[in-house]
Design an enzyme around this catalytic site. Structure first.
Site, PDB file in Angstrom:
ATOM      1  CE  LYS A  46      -0.507   0.001   5.058  1.00  0.00           C
ATOM      2  NZ  LYS A  46      -1.418  -0.180   6.183  1.00  0.00           N
ATOM      3  CG  ASP A  93      -1.847  -6.057  10.655  1.00  0.00           C
ATOM      4  OD1 ASP A  93      -0.679  -6.025  11.107  1.00  0.00           O
ATOM      5  OD2 ASP A  93      -2.375  -5.085  10.077  1.00  0.00           O
TER       6      ASP A  93
END
Length: 342
Positions: free
Chosen positions: A204, A230
């Site tokens: 990203k 995550d």
């Protein structure tokens, strides 16, 4: 020598259900009752924290269970004042069990004239008389170096690996682990190794803080069951966008495993309306009613691993043994039910 050869637990208000669950698990392991020390934690009218302990703790091995989650400052002050109370009451050793370590995202100076708050918090914890810290999935592993005392950092990935093997037993060959950003590759790779799965990355790029401008998938996710891994989910913006981009790139379905369910602001609504088929979080942070009621969120307990880690610290045995599946399988037997998330 302590007057009582048993570990003693005391809990703050941040996550009382987890503290009670840890005490129950320790009772099962010990074959005798392990309860929480009777204490009073309250606020004065100006919100000052006051602690009073109603049991003798002189010479005892004390474990304070207190994640420093929202409200972070209140919960941190509770932890520090409980530690000071125990130190002044002649406890032999004080260990802080901090399942979620707040301020961990402020682990370095990202620009000029900004603090390193994680280091400040570490100094405060040591200054309060705490002699050891037990935590889980620090946002940045180097935070262990901010302390001049031992820090045991548990990992959720061995527990997640057991859960994935239970949930996706019939399609484990189609599972692909996905890191939602380049910074999380080491964490995702470690889980991928445990279940012998391939790894993909969502790269990203941000135009400015809080806004993701562009996302690119590195790796072929066609017809794969993608599992995003995550350490925390805050507002869930990145997570939900990553799920969308994976499906656009041909993924069969997308799931997520995150250790700390911070779940701020619009997170619950975003996840409810997202492309995620399921999301797994742990209870290091006490889930709100809204989180617990969300149909595509499932909560995996951390009380078993923390209970065993506390006993290992108290016994002077290895904590790192809990990183291995052979040590965790008996602890989690019957708790990870197949099919709950798939």
């Amino acid at each position: 020598m302590p007057a009582n050869l048993e570990p003693k637990l005391i809990s703050g208000n941040a996550n009382m259900p987890l503290s009670k669950a840890i005490a129950r698990r320790m009772s099962m392991h010990r074959g005798k009752s392990v309860g929480l020390v009777d204490a009073r934690l309250e606020r004065f009218n100006d919100q000052e924290v006051f602690v009073e302990i109603f049991e003798n703790v002189r010479g005892e091995d004390m474990f304070i269970i207190q994640p420093t989650s929202k409200p972070a400052n209140d919960n941190l002050m509770e932890l520090l004042i409980m530690a000071d109370t125990l130190r002044r009451s002649s406890a032999r050793r004080i260990t802080a069990v901090i399942p979620y370590f707040g301020y961990a995202r402020q682990d370095r100076r990202t620009k000029a004239r900004t603090p390193i708050s994680a280091k400040l918090v570490a100094n405060m914890i040591v200054g309060a008389g705490i002699e050891r810290v037990l935590t889980m999935d620090l946002h940045a592993a180097q935070i262990q170096g901010f302390f001049d005392i031992p820090v045991d950092n548990l990992y959720a990935s061995p527990v997640f690996a057991l859960d994935i093997k239970a949930q996706f037993a019939d399609a484990l060959g189609d599972v692909m682990i996905v890191s939602p950003d380049v910074g999380g590759v080491a964490r995702a790779r470690e889980l991928a190794k445990r279940i012998d799965a391939p790894l993909s990355i969502v790269d990203k790029r941000r135009e400015k803080a809080g806004e993701v401008a562009e996302m690119t998938v590195i790796g072929d996710v066609t017809d794969k069951i993608c599992i995003i891994v995550d350490d925390m989910c805050d507002t869930a913006g990145t997570l939900c966008k990553a799920a969308d981009i994976l499906l656009e790139n041909g993924a069969r379905e997308v799931h997520a495993y995150t250790t700390h369910g911070v779940m701020s602001g619009p997170a619950v609504e975003r996840i409810t309306n997202s492309a995620l088929k399921s999301m797994v979080i742990t209870d290091t942070i006490q889930p709100t009613e809204a989180v617990a009621a969300t149909p595509n969120i499932r909560i995996v307990p951390v009380a078993p691993i923390f209970a065993q880690a506390i006993l290992n610290i108290w016994n002077g045995t290895s904590v790192s043994s809990l990183f291995e599946a052979t040590s965790l399988e008996p602890i989690y037997e019957g708790l990870l039910v197949r099919g709950a998330g798939h």
